[in-house]
Design a protein around this motif. Sequence first.
Motif: not given
Length: 220
Positions: A173-175, A181-194
């Motif tokens: 996945m790429m954003f 601030e939105k990219l940081d949210l995506a990173k925080t939420k999805l990094n543990p999964v991906l």
Amino acid sequence: MNKRLIILGFLILAISIIGKLLFVAGKNIKIDDFHKAAVIFLIDSSKSNKDMLPDEIKYVKSLCAILDPEDEIKILKIEQSSYLIYEGSASDTSSISKSFEEYTKDSNSGAAYGEALKKAFEHSLTMKKEGYVPAVVVIGNLANEGDISKQINWNTLPENVQKVKNYIPELVMMFVYAPPEKLDLAKTKLNPVLGEKKLIVANKASADKANRRFLSAIGR
């Protein structure tokens, strides 16, 4: 006669040594398996993202230009609803341009990112069955607008991505083009999964440099 036998013996020995070296070297050479990619682009053509849209379209085309002719892409526009505006070869520049010109010229309010991601995951599962390595590229400001039921639920998204990963372990996945601030949210939420290598985020200033990481993530 003895001299000839000695020379012949040395030749046979040399040939044997060279042959063995070539055999060992050949065993150690790793041949990269080429896997076709299926890249699903989600591009925000809503009112709030309209000013960024021309640059984002150029970005999609630049990424398509470095994909392999055997790769397939799908482009879904994001407005009040999300729907497919192109599918086919990444190298069909003319059809891609025509699709953007025809279906992104009029924008409405709202941005159904959640609906778009759901459709992207469905496409990814289908393309996986067809033998492709799926990747989802989200392009836009990630603004929560319009119908709340169609927005991204960041609390449930990691669980949904994990469910997709159960069938597609190599999911990428790429954003891009969202504010930090939105990219940081995506990173925080999805990094543990991906994980770090399969999740790529980049703002407008670093979007072009993210292409190399993206190619590496899909195995190129």
